[in-house]
Design a protein around this motif. Structure first.
Motif, PDB file in Angstrom:
ATOM      1  N   LEU A  51      -3.968 -14.454  52.283  1.00 54.68           N
ATOM      2  CA  LEU A  51      -2.595 -14.567  52.193  1.00 54.68           C
ATOM      3  C   LEU A  51      -1.952 -15.981  52.503  1.00 54.68           C
ATOM      4  O   LEU A  51      -1.263 -16.424  51.631  1.00 54.68           O
ATOM      5  CB  LEU A  51      -1.692 -13.410  52.726  1.00 54.68           C
ATOM      6  CG  LEU A  51      -0.357 -13.455  52.534  1.00 54.68           C
ATOM      7  CD1 LEU A  51       0.243 -13.362  51.269  1.00 54.68           C
ATOM      8  CD2 LEU A  51       0.231 -12.162  53.537  1.00 54.68           C
ATOM      9  N   SER A  52      -2.407 -16.466  53.805  1.00 50.99           N
ATOM     10  CA  SER A  52      -1.875 -17.661  54.041  1.00 50.99           C
ATOM     11  C   SER A  52      -2.078 -18.743  52.952  1.00 50.99           C
ATOM     12  O   SER A  52      -1.130 -19.466  52.705  1.00 50.99           O
ATOM     13  CB  SER A  52      -2.515 -18.242  55.344  1.00 50.99           C
ATOM     14  OG  SER A  52      -2.064 -19.366  55.710  1.00 50.99           O
ATOM     15  N   ALA A  53      -3.272 -18.793  52.561  1.00 52.55           N
ATOM     16  CA  ALA A  53      -3.573 -19.913  51.651  1.00 52.55           C
ATOM     17  C   ALA A  53      -3.123 -19.733  50.140  1.00 52.55           C
ATOM     18  O   ALA A  53      -2.505 -20.531  49.662  1.00 52.55           O
ATOM     19  CB  ALA A  53      -5.082 -19.970  51.312  1.00 52.55           C
ATOM     20  N   GLU A  79      -6.567  -8.866  61.133  1.00 55.51           N
ATOM     21  CA  GLU A  79      -8.036  -9.210  60.318  1.00 55.51           C
ATOM     22  C   GLU A  79      -8.357  -8.176  59.269  1.00 55.51           C
ATOM     23  O   GLU A  79      -8.603  -8.754  58.163  1.00 55.51           O
ATOM     24  CB  GLU A  79      -9.053  -9.257  61.484  1.00 55.51           C
ATOM     25  CG  GLU A  79      -9.152 -10.538  62.224  1.00 55.51           C
ATOM     26  CD  GLU A  79     -10.297 -10.145  63.288  1.00 55.51           C
ATOM     27  OE1 GLU A  79     -11.541  -9.835  62.963  1.00 55.51           O
ATOM     28  OE2 GLU A  79     -10.401 -10.677  64.387  1.00 55.51           O
ATOM     29  N   ASP A  80      -7.688  -7.002  59.317  1.00 55.25           N
ATOM     30  CA  ASP A  80      -7.864  -6.110  58.323  1.00 55.25           C
ATOM     31  C   ASP A  80      -6.657  -5.818  57.461  1.00 55.25           C
ATOM     32  O   ASP A  80      -6.505  -4.888  57.067  1.00 55.25           O
ATOM     33  CB  ASP A  80      -8.450  -4.777  58.844  1.00 55.25           C
ATOM     34  CG  ASP A  80      -7.343  -4.182  59.922  1.00 55.25           C
ATOM     35  OD1 ASP A  80      -6.338  -5.028  60.246  1.00 55.25           O
ATOM     36  OD2 ASP A  80      -7.239  -2.960  60.140  1.00 55.25           O
ATOM     37  N   PHE A  81      -6.223  -7.129  57.064  1.00 58.94           N
ATOM     38  CA  PHE A  81      -4.950  -7.109  56.181  1.00 58.94           C
ATOM     39  C   PHE A  81      -5.117  -6.434  54.919  1.00 58.94           C
ATOM     40  O   PHE A  81      -6.130  -6.963  54.302  1.00 58.94           O
ATOM     41  CB  PHE A  81      -4.569  -8.529  56.187  1.00 58.94           C
ATOM     42  CG  PHE A  81      -3.145  -8.918  55.928  1.00 58.94           C
ATOM     43  CD1 PHE A  81      -2.021  -8.379  56.759  1.00 58.94           C
ATOM     44  CD2 PHE A  81      -2.618  -9.151  54.540  1.00 58.94           C
ATOM     45  CE1 PHE A  81      -0.649  -8.613  56.468  1.00 58.94           C
ATOM     46  CE2 PHE A  81      -1.495  -9.432  54.255  1.00 58.94           C
ATOM     47  CZ  PHE A  81      -0.291  -9.018  55.130  1.00 58.94           C
ATOM     48  N   ASP A  82      -4.243  -5.450  54.623  1.00 56.74           N
ATOM     49  CA  ASP A  82      -4.377  -4.549  53.376  1.00 56.74           C
ATOM     50  C   ASP A  82      -4.101  -5.659  52.213  1.00 56.74           C
ATOM     51  O   ASP A  82      -3.113  -6.386  52.328  1.00 56.74           O
ATOM     52  CB  ASP A  82      -3.411  -3.468  53.451  1.00 56.74           C
ATOM     53  CG  ASP A  82      -3.397  -2.812  52.168  1.00 56.74           C
ATOM     54  OD1 ASP A  82      -4.267  -2.042  51.928  1.00 56.74           O
ATOM     55  OD2 ASP A  82      -2.213  -2.566  51.420  1.00 56.74           O
ATOM     56  N   GLU A 183       1.392   3.294  54.485  1.00 57.81           N
ATOM     57  CA  GLU A 183       0.553   3.289  53.036  1.00 57.81           C
ATOM     58  C   GLU A 183       1.519   3.144  52.162  1.00 57.81           C
ATOM     59  O   GLU A 183       2.677   3.868  52.221  1.00 57.81           O
ATOM     60  CB  GLU A 183      -0.334   4.427  52.943  1.00 57.81           C
ATOM     61  CG  GLU A 183      -1.640   4.498  53.859  1.00 57.81           C
ATOM     62  CD  GLU A 183      -2.364   3.218  53.691  1.00 57.81           C
ATOM     63  OE1 GLU A 183      -2.597   2.748  52.609  1.00 57.81           O
ATOM     64  OE2 GLU A 183      -2.843   2.612  54.818  1.00 57.81           O
ATOM     65  N   PRO A 184       1.367   2.480  51.257  1.00 58.71           N
ATOM     66  CA  PRO A 184       2.268   2.428  50.227  1.00 58.71           C
ATOM     67  C   PRO A 184       2.778   3.982  49.487  1.00 58.71           C
ATOM     68  O   PRO A 184       1.972   4.730  49.370  1.00 58.71           O
ATOM     69  CB  PRO A 184       1.515   1.921  48.719  1.00 58.71           C
ATOM     70  CG  PRO A 184       0.632   1.112  49.395  1.00 58.71           C
ATOM     71  CD  PRO A 184       0.276   1.906  50.880  1.00 58.71           C
ATOM     72  N   GLY A 185       4.163   4.341  49.191  1.00 57.05           N
ATOM     73  CA  GLY A 185       4.437   5.459  48.748  1.00 57.05           C
ATOM     74  C   GLY A 185       4.761   6.367  49.738  1.00 57.05           C
ATOM     75  O   GLY A 185       5.269   7.489  49.633  1.00 57.05           O
ATOM     76  N   GLU A 186       4.546   6.285  51.255  1.00 60.86           N
ATOM     77  CA  GLU A 186       4.696   7.163  52.238  1.00 60.86           C
ATOM     78  C   GLU A 186       5.996   7.103  52.724  1.00 60.86           C
ATOM     79  O   GLU A 186       6.246   7.808  53.873  1.00 60.86           O
ATOM     80  CB  GLU A 186       3.585   6.984  53.471  1.00 60.86           C
ATOM     81  CG  GLU A 186       2.245   7.353  53.061  1.00 60.86           C
ATOM     82  CD  GLU A 186       1.463   7.462  54.069  1.00 60.86           C
ATOM     83  OE1 GLU A 186       1.785   7.084  55.222  1.00 60.86           O
ATOM     84  OE2 GLU A 186       0.145   7.653  53.711  1.00 60.86           O
ATOM     85  N   SER A 187       6.860   6.291  52.364  1.00 66.34           N
ATOM     86  CA  SER A 187       8.276   5.900  52.996  1.00 66.34           C
ATOM     87  C   SER A 187       9.141   7.166  53.177  1.00 66.34           C
ATOM     88  O   SER A 187       8.938   8.090  52.285  1.00 66.34           O
ATOM     89  CB  SER A 187       9.085   4.831  52.449  1.00 66.34           C
ATOM     90  OG  SER A 187       9.331   5.004  51.191  1.00 66.34           O
TER      91      SER A 187
END
Length: 187
Positions: A51-53, A79-82, A183-187
Motif C-alpha cells: 500500500l505505501s508504494a 505485516e498481515d495487512f488485508d 471484516e467487510p460487510g460486518e458493520s
C-alpha cells in the motif's frame, strides 16, 4: 471513438493516407486510455510492493498530470495487512485526489496514513477551494455526485467512518477511520 472512425470513413475531403493517420492516432489514444484505466482499477504495484508504494505511485502519477504538489506519509502498517482493506484505502485516496485536483483545483495535497492501536487513520488535506459539506453530502445522496457517496459506502462496509471538514474558500480535510479487526460487510 466509433463515431469518429465512422466519420473518417465518410470524409471525402481527406486522402486515404490522412484518414489512416487519423484512425491510427485515435487507436493510440484509446489504447493509452484503456491502459491508464486498468492501472487505476487495481494497480499491480499494490500487490507487488504494498500500500505505501502504491500511494506514493498514485501521488506521483496524479502530480505529473496536474502539477499539484502531493505529499504522502505512511506510518507503520500491520505485516498481515488485508488486501481488501488496502484496496479500499487506495480507492478512497484515488477519489479524494481526483476531487482535490478536478473540483477544488488544489495546488498542494497532504495524504497521511497512520495506525492508532487497532485503527487506521487516513487524512487527506488539500488547499483547494473547499465546499459546503452539507451540500456535498446532499448532492451525493441525490446521486448528483457518485464519488463521495461511493467513498462513504465503501468505508461503511468496513465498519469505518468518513468525515469531511471544509468551508468554501478554505480547502478540505477528508478523515477516514477504519478498524483493523472488522471484516467487510460486518458493520
Amino acid at each position: 471513438m466509433h463515431h469518429r472512425l465512422h466519420g473518417l470513413a465518410r470524409n471525402p475531403g481527406c486522402s486515404v493516407d490522412e484518414r489512416l493517420q487519423q484512425a491510427s492516432t485515435l487507436c493510440e489514444t484509446a489504447i493509452s486510455e484503456v491502459r491508464a484505466l486498468s492501472r487505476m482499477l487495481r494497480p499491480q504495484i499494490l500487490d507487488d510492493l504494498g500500500l505505501s508504494a502504491a500511494l506514493q505511485w498514485l501521488a506521483r502519477y496524479s502530480s505529473e498530470d496536474s502539477g499539484c504538489m502531493i505529499e504522502v506519509d505512511v506510518g507503520d502498517l500491520p505485516e498481515d495487512f488485508d488486501s481488501e482493506l488496502s484496496t479500499l484505502i487506495f480507492r478512497v485516496a484515488q477519489e479524494a485526489l481526483a476531487n482535490a485536483l478536478k473540483h477544488a483545483q488544489a495546488k498542494h495535497v497532504v495524504m497521511r496514513l497512520t495506525r492508532r492501536a487497532n485503527h487506521l487513520l487516513l487524512l487527506i488535506v488539500d488547499d483547494g477551494c473547499g465546499c459546503d459539506v452539507e451540500r456535498a453530502w446532499r448532492r451525493s445522496s441525490e446521486s448528483e455526485s457518485s464519488g463521495l457517496a461511493s467513498m462513504r459506502e465503501r468505508v461503511n462496509l468496513f465498519g469505518g467512518q468518513l468525515e469531511l471538514i471544509s468551508q468554501p474558500g478554505e480547502g478540505l480535510q477528508l478523515r477516514v477511520r477504519l478498524p483493523l479487526t472488522v471484516e467487510p460487510g460486518e458493520s
